[in-house]
Design a protein around this motif. Structure first.
Motif, PDB file in Angstrom:
ATOM      1  N   ASP A  27      -5.311  12.307  57.726  1.00  0.00           N
ATOM      2  CA  ASP A  27      -4.256  11.318  57.946  1.00  0.00           C
ATOM      3  C   ASP A  27      -3.486  10.989  56.668  1.00  0.00           C
ATOM      4  OD1 ASP A  27      -6.507   9.961  56.836  1.00  0.00           O
ATOM      5  OD2 ASP A  27      -5.728   8.051  57.572  1.00  0.00           O
ATOM      6  N   ASP A  29      -1.017  12.485  53.711  1.00  0.00           N
ATOM      7  CA  ASP A  29      -0.112  13.575  53.387  1.00  0.00           C
ATOM      8  C   ASP A  29      -0.460  14.204  52.045  1.00  0.00           C
ATOM      9  OD1 ASP A  29       2.251  15.235  53.554  1.00  0.00           O
ATOM     10  OD2 ASP A  29       3.205  13.844  52.155  1.00  0.00           O
ATOM     11  N   ASP A  30      -0.923  15.446  52.059  1.00  0.00           N
ATOM     12  CA  ASP A  30      -1.141  16.265  50.863  1.00  0.00           C
ATOM     13  C   ASP A  30      -1.978  15.565  49.783  1.00  0.00           C
ATOM     14  OD1 ASP A  30      -1.001  18.536  49.315  1.00  0.00           O
ATOM     15  OD2 ASP A  30       1.009  18.123  48.556  1.00  0.00           O
ATOM     16  N   ARG A 143       0.042  10.634  58.334  1.00  0.00           N
ATOM     17  CA  ARG A 143       0.640  11.745  57.582  1.00  0.00           C
ATOM     18  C   ARG A 143       2.158  11.613  57.443  1.00  0.00           C
ATOM     19  NH1 ARG A 143      -2.225  15.851  55.982  1.00  0.00           N
ATOM     20  NH2 ARG A 143      -0.486  17.277  55.900  1.00  0.00           N
ATOM     21  N   GLU A 144       2.765  10.771  58.262  1.00  0.00           N
ATOM     22  CA  GLU A 144       4.218  10.599  58.168  1.00  0.00           C
ATOM     23  C   GLU A 144       4.623   9.832  56.908  1.00  0.00           C
ATOM     24  OE1 GLU A 144       2.706   7.033  60.497  1.00  0.00           O
ATOM     25  OE2 GLU A 144       2.250   9.152  60.422  1.00  0.00           O
ATOM     26  N   HIS A 145       3.665   9.194  56.250  1.00  0.00           N
ATOM     27  CA  HIS A 145       3.952   8.447  55.031  1.00  0.00           C
ATOM     28  C   HIS A 145       3.742   9.342  53.811  1.00  0.00           C
ATOM     29  CE1 HIS A 145       4.183   4.957  57.516  1.00  0.00           C
ATOM     30  NE2 HIS A 145       2.877   4.861  57.723  1.00  0.00           N
ATOM     31  N   VAL A 146       4.759   9.450  52.976  1.00  0.00           N
ATOM     32  CA  VAL A 146       4.668  10.246  51.757  1.00  0.00           C
ATOM     33  C   VAL A 146       3.616   9.631  50.845  1.00  0.00           C
ATOM     34  CG1 VAL A 146       5.929  10.989  49.696  1.00  0.00           C
ATOM     35  CG2 VAL A 146       7.069  10.941  51.917  1.00  0.00           C
TER      36      VAL A 146
END
Length: 180
Positions: A27, A29-30, A143-146
């Motif tokens: 959940d 991002d990277d 994951r939509e949050h940088v």
């Protein structure tokens, strides 16, 4: 990402962070690249060290093992850096406890990092420190949050990670600045 006014002996490279259990950060991002890049941004703001980042890990199996001195020296030469900062996300797991016969649930999530700072010239480990905390409540990020962005930091877990990254950046800066 460098400041030409800083001496080369204050240059460092941050490598990708190994992820002990990749399923725990689905959940986020990277996470493997997000942690070192966020630390780099904090160090750049301080303007006391030259900062570079590498997408590579200091391991081949996503686990953080002691790298050979030759690898550290080679990485230091490649990036023109005296210091190498690596890390491992050891735990980012969620624990759910049921209360009142299963009618309510309490969720907690850990964040445990192991950060290592090496002298690339000698191949020596200068500092190894663990950072660890837990958060209760809404512990997912999305994951939509940088990573380390405003929306990420507006979540309880994201804010906790951001606070930990401030501590890591302080450790890295203090370690590099006391070296000769």
């Amino acid at each position: 990402m460098t400041d030409p006014g800083l001496p080369p002996n204050k240059a460092l490279v941050l490598t990708g962070f190994a992820v002990n259990k990749p399923v725990q950060v689905l959940d986020i991002d990277d996470a493997a690249q997000g942690f070192p890049k966020a630390i780099a941004r904090r160090l750049i703001r301080e303007r006391q060290v030259q900062v570079r980042t590498s997408p590579d890990l200091l391991s081949f199996d996503w686990q953080q093992d002691a790298p050979p001195a030759k690898l550290l020296q080679q990485l230091g030469q490649t990036f023109g850096s005296r210091y190498i900062v690596s890390g491992e996300i050891r735990n980012a797991g969620i624990k759910t406890d049921s209360n009142l016969f299963g009618l309510t649930q309490k969720r907690t999530r850990a964040i445990e990092l192991d950060v290592r700072i090496y002298d690339a010239r000698s191949g020596q480990l200068l500092v190894q420190q663990e950072f660890s905390t837990t958060v209760s409540g809404n512990v997912s990020v999305g994951r939509e949050h940088v990573f380390d962005g405003a929306a990420f930091n507006s979540t309880l877990y994201g804010k906790t990670i951001s606070d930990m990254l401030d501590q890591v950046a302080s450790l890295v800066s203090a370690t590099v600045l006391v070296q000769h």
